[in-house]
Design a protein around this motif. Sequence first.
Motif, PDB file in Angstrom:
ATOM      1  N   LEU A 108      96.433  86.643  41.849  1.00 44.76           N
ATOM      2  CA  LEU A 108      96.897  86.114  43.131  1.00 44.76           C
ATOM      3  C   LEU A 108      95.841  86.275  44.209  1.00 44.76           C
ATOM      4  O   LEU A 108      95.560  85.334  44.958  1.00 44.76           O
ATOM      5  CB  LEU A 108      98.196  86.801  43.562  1.00 44.76           C
ATOM      6  CG  LEU A 108      98.748  86.371  44.917  1.00 44.76           C
ATOM      7  CD1 LEU A 108      99.155  84.903  44.898  1.00 44.76           C
ATOM      8  CD2 LEU A 108      99.909  87.245  45.328  1.00 44.76           C
ATOM      9  N   CYS A 109      95.220  87.431  44.288  1.00 41.69           N
ATOM     10  CA  CYS A 109      94.225  87.674  45.341  1.00 41.69           C
ATOM     11  C   CYS A 109      92.976  86.819  45.175  1.00 41.69           C
ATOM     12  O   CYS A 109      92.217  86.648  46.128  1.00 41.69           O
ATOM     13  CB  CYS A 109      93.859  89.144  45.424  1.00 41.69           C
ATOM     14  SG  CYS A 109      93.086  89.785  43.940  1.00 41.69           S
ATOM     15  N   ALA A 156      93.097  83.594  44.338  1.00 43.32           N
ATOM     16  CA  ALA A 156      93.426  82.183  44.572  1.00 43.32           C
ATOM     17  C   ALA A 156      92.510  81.633  45.662  1.00 43.32           C
ATOM     18  O   ALA A 156      92.204  82.333  46.638  1.00 43.32           O
ATOM     19  CB  ALA A 156      94.887  82.045  44.976  1.00 43.32           C
ATOM     20  N   ASP A 182     104.445  90.400  44.590  1.00 44.53           N
ATOM     21  CA  ASP A 182     104.741  90.023  43.200  1.00 44.53           C
ATOM     22  C   ASP A 182     105.691  88.819  43.149  1.00 44.53           C
ATOM     23  O   ASP A 182     105.542  87.942  42.299  1.00 44.53           O
ATOM     24  CB  ASP A 182     105.356  91.200  42.439  1.00 44.53           C
ATOM     25  CG  ASP A 182     104.360  92.300  42.140  1.00 44.53           C
ATOM     26  OD1 ASP A 182     103.134  92.054  42.215  1.00 44.53           O
ATOM     27  OD2 ASP A 182     104.803  93.427  41.831  1.00 44.53           O
ATOM     28  N   ASP A 184     103.674  85.813  44.020  1.00 44.10           N
ATOM     29  CA  ASP A 184     102.832  85.523  42.862  1.00 44.10           C
ATOM     30  C   ASP A 184     103.612  84.701  41.837  1.00 44.10           C
ATOM     31  O   ASP A 184     103.136  83.661  41.348  1.00 44.10           O
ATOM     32  CB  ASP A 184     102.336  86.830  42.259  1.00 44.10           C
ATOM     33  CG  ASP A 184     101.317  86.641  41.156  1.00 44.10           C
ATOM     34  OD1 ASP A 184     100.713  85.550  41.057  1.00 44.10           O
ATOM     35  OD2 ASP A 184     101.105  87.597  40.400  1.00 44.10           O
ATOM     36  N   ARG A 218     103.289  80.282  40.424  1.00 43.06           N
ATOM     37  CA  ARG A 218     102.927  79.971  39.027  1.00 43.06           C
ATOM     38  C   ARG A 218     103.635  78.746  38.533  1.00 43.06           C
ATOM     39  O   ARG A 218     104.664  78.372  38.870  1.00 43.06           O
ATOM     40  CB  ARG A 218     103.240  81.144  38.106  1.00 43.06           C
ATOM     41  CG  ARG A 218     102.600  82.441  38.485  1.00 43.06           C
ATOM     42  CD  ARG A 218     101.124  82.402  38.365  1.00 43.06           C
ATOM     43  NE  ARG A 218     100.543  83.600  38.968  1.00 43.06           N
ATOM     44  CZ  ARG A 218      99.317  83.970  38.755  1.00 43.06           C
ATOM     45  NH1 ARG A 218      98.518  83.273  38.003  1.00 43.06           N
ATOM     46  NH2 ARG A 218      98.838  85.032  39.338  1.00 43.06           N
TER      47      ARG A 218
END
Length: 75
Positions: A39-40, A42, A68, A71, A75
Amino acid sequence: MDTSKHNLANLFAQLGLDNSPDQIAKFIDKHRIADDVLLCDAPFWNEGQKHFIQESLREDADWCELIDELDAMLR
């Protein structure tokens, strides 16, 4: 000490993003990341946002659960 209520809208505000329900939904629809990308990492985060996410996860901060959740939504 952070005593703010931790919810998705406040996470978006913490990240400096528009936190209205409509804008949160648009952000999630527009920004998708592959399963193999952290995630970080992206590409749509600026340095401050990336740092906040990394630090929150590293320190197991109160924001972790919502990070979370975000995140999973991306997806």
